[in-house]
Design an enzyme around this catalytic site. Structure first.
Site, short mmCIF file in Angstrom:
data_model
loop_
_atom_site.label_atom_id
_atom_site.label_comp_id
_atom_site.label_asym_id
_atom_site.label_seq_id
_atom_site.Cartn_x
_atom_site.Cartn_y
_atom_site.Cartn_z
N GLY A 14 0.82 -1.21 0.00
CA GLY A 14 0.00 0.00 0.00
C GLY A 14 0.85 1.26 0.00
CB SER A 17 -2.07 6.01 -1.63
OG SER A 17 -3.07 6.89 -1.19
CG ASP A 63 -4.21 -6.92 -8.39
OD1 ASP A 63 -4.53 -6.72 -7.19
OD2 ASP A 63 -5.05 -7.06 -9.30
CG LEU A 64 -0.50 -7.08 -2.81
CD1 LEU A 64 -0.27 -6.23 -1.57
CD2 LEU A 64 0.52 -8.20 -2.90
CB SER A 141 -10.46 -0.31 10.75
OG SER A 141 -11.39 0.75 10.84
CE1 TYR A 154 -11.54 -0.91 5.07
CE2 TYR A 154 -12.74 -0.14 7.00
CZ TYR A 154 -11.59 -0.19 6.25
OH TYR A 154 -10.45 0.46 6.70
CE LYS A 158 -8.83 -2.75 6.85
NZ LYS A 158 -7.38 -2.89 6.59
N1 LIG Z 1 -8.11 6.10 5.98
C1 LIG Z 1 -8.72 5.69 7.08
O1 LIG Z 1 -9.53 6.41 7.66
C2 LIG Z 1 -8.42 4.31 7.63
C3 LIG Z 1 -8.93 3.97 8.89
C4 LIG Z 1 -8.65 2.73 9.43
C5 LIG Z 1 -7.89 1.82 8.71
N2 LIG Z 1 -7.41 2.16 7.48
C6 LIG Z 1 -6.63 1.17 6.76
O2 LIG Z 1 -5.33 1.68 6.52
C7 LIG Z 1 -4.78 1.06 5.36
C8 LIG Z 1 -4.25 2.14 4.43
O3 LIG Z 1 -5.36 2.91 3.98
P1 LIG Z 1 -5.21 4.42 3.50
O4 LIG Z 1 -6.20 5.21 4.26
O5 LIG Z 1 -3.80 4.81 3.48
O6 LIG Z 1 -5.82 4.24 2.02
P2 LIG Z 1 -5.28 4.64 0.59
O7 LIG Z 1 -6.43 4.37 -0.32
O8 LIG Z 1 -4.67 6.00 0.61
O9 LIG Z 1 -4.10 3.59 0.32
C9 LIG Z 1 -4.37 2.23 0.11
C10 LIG Z 1 -3.29 1.69 -0.83
O10 LIG Z 1 -3.52 0.29 -1.02
C11 LIG Z 1 -3.28 0.02 -2.39
N3 LIG Z 1 -3.99 -1.17 -2.85
C12 LIG Z 1 -5.34 -1.33 -2.93
N4 LIG Z 1 -5.62 -2.51 -3.51
C13 LIG Z 1 -4.43 -3.10 -3.78
C14 LIG Z 1 -4.08 -4.33 -4.42
N5 LIG Z 1 -5.01 -5.15 -4.91
N6 LIG Z 1 -2.77 -4.63 -4.54
C15 LIG Z 1 -1.81 -3.79 -4.09
N7 LIG Z 1 -2.10 -2.59 -3.50
C16 LIG Z 1 -3.39 -2.25 -3.36
C17 LIG Z 1 -3.81 1.26 -3.12
O11 LIG Z 1 -3.33 1.34 -4.45
C18 LIG Z 1 -3.34 2.37 -2.21
O12 LIG Z 1 -2.06 2.83 -2.60
C19 LIG Z 1 -5.91 0.23 4.75
O13 LIG Z 1 -5.72 -1.13 5.11
C20 LIG Z 1 -7.15 0.79 5.40
O14 LIG Z 1 -8.19 -0.14 5.45
C21 LIG Z 1 -7.65 3.38 6.92
#
Ligand SMILES: NC(=O)c1ccc[n+]([C@@H]2O[C@H](COP(=O)([O-])OP(=O)(O)OC[C@H]3O[C@@H](n4cnc5c(N)ncnc54)[C@H](O)[C@@H]3O)[C@@H](O)[C@H]2O)c1
Length: 252
Positions: A14, A17, A63-64, A141, A154, A158
């Site tokens: 990830g 981003s 692609d995971l 989460s 979702y 989590k």
């Molecule tokens: N943003 C929030 O409020 C929040 C809250 C709790 C938990 N999270 C968790 O934190 C983690 C990061 O989220 P974020 O907020 O930085 O989101 P984000 O969307 O900014 O980043 C997620 C990244 O995962 C990558 N990704 C998605 N599918 C993929 C795949 N099939 N193969 C490889 N890479 C893949 C995306 O390209 C992206 O770069 C996630 O697991 C999310 O569930 C986020």
């Protein structure tokens, strides 16, 4: 106490981003060697361009969602880094959908990226982490521990991540490997601030509003200190834990 991650060999998924990018940059800034994985090539290039410090970063598009890609990702990382000290499973996906709109495809998409990928990456990484007394950090989460409308796939994925963290730790409890998860609240990333992906006009706003926490969202950079600590050799006592780092979301 000084947290020292210098020279650690770390896979961050990830990394194109949000929290993954912030984590990759923090590791490089603190001297670690990062193998940055994401499906988004352009985002990975931006992360690489933003990296600075005494560590290093190599990017790898994968692609995971496809479980066949998990072991090759770890093998490529080990070949590149010359071993493995840590796996940070940060890639994740969210869809906000009314019950009647959830399809088997969207359920499998969310579970495939959020649960199956971290599991099979962990499986592939474990022989290397057993050698290095390494660490895994997963991202659960705050939404895993309460009921929220329109995000059942979702939130339950989590919750599965939280339980997977404990069960995997139990399986290697006699080793030096440390496996933990953090449970963020609302983070200011494309996922945290993005659109619903679903049909907003179908949502009952009385229910939808429960997803909004009272405090504003936090920048992803606020999560990296705890992540680096959990991975660092200074952490020997936090194992199999799911840590609330949610600015009070679970408490309100
Ligand atoms: N943003 C929030 O409020 C929040 C809250 C709790 C938990 N999270 C968790 O934190 C983690 C990061 O989220 P974020 O907020 O930085 O989101 P984000 O969307 O900014 O980043 C997620 C990244 O995962 C990558 N990704 C998605 N599918 C993929 C795949 N099939 N193969 C490889 N890479 C893949 C995306 O390209 C992206 O770069 C996630 O697991 C999310 O569930 C986020």
């Amino acid at each position: 106490m000084e947290v020292d991650v210098s020279n650690l060999k770390v896979v961050v998924t990830g990394a194109a981003s949000g929290i993954g990018r912030a984590t990759a940059l923090a590791f490089v800034a603190n001297g670690a060697n990062v193998f940055a994985v994401d499906v988004n090539d352009a985002g990975l290039a931006e992360t690489k361009a933003a990296a600075s410090g005494s560590g290093s970063i190599v990017t790898h598009k994968a692609d995971l969602l496809n479980p066949a890609n998990c072991k090759p990702v770890i093998e490529a990382a080990v070949a590149e880094l010359g071993g493995l000290d840590a796996l940070c499973n940060i890639a994740g996906v969210l869809r906000i959908e009314a019950l009647e709109d959830v399809t088997p495809e969207s359920w499998d998409f969310i579970y495939g990226v959020n649960v199956r990928a971290p599991f099979f990456l962990s499986q592939a990484a474990m022989p290397h982490l057993l050698k290095s007394d390494g660490a895994i950090v997963n991202i659960s989460s705050a939404t895993a521990f309460r009921g929220y409308a329109y995000v059942t796939a979702y939130t339950s994925s989590k919750a599965a991540v939280a339980h997977m963290t404990k069960s995997l730790q139990a399986e290697v409890i006699k080793s030096g490997v440390r496996i933990n998860a953090i449970a963020p609240g609302s983070v200011n990333t494309p996922m945290g601030t993005g659109g619903s992906g679903g049909a907003m006009d179908k949502f009952d706003m009385d229910l939808f509003v429960r997803m909004m926490q009272i405090r504003p969202g936090s920048p992803p950079e606020q999560y990296t200190d705890i992540l680096l600590y959990l991975v660092s050799p200074q952490n020997q006592i936090i194992r199999g834990a799911v840590l609330n780092v949610d600015d009070g979301m679970d408490a309100t």
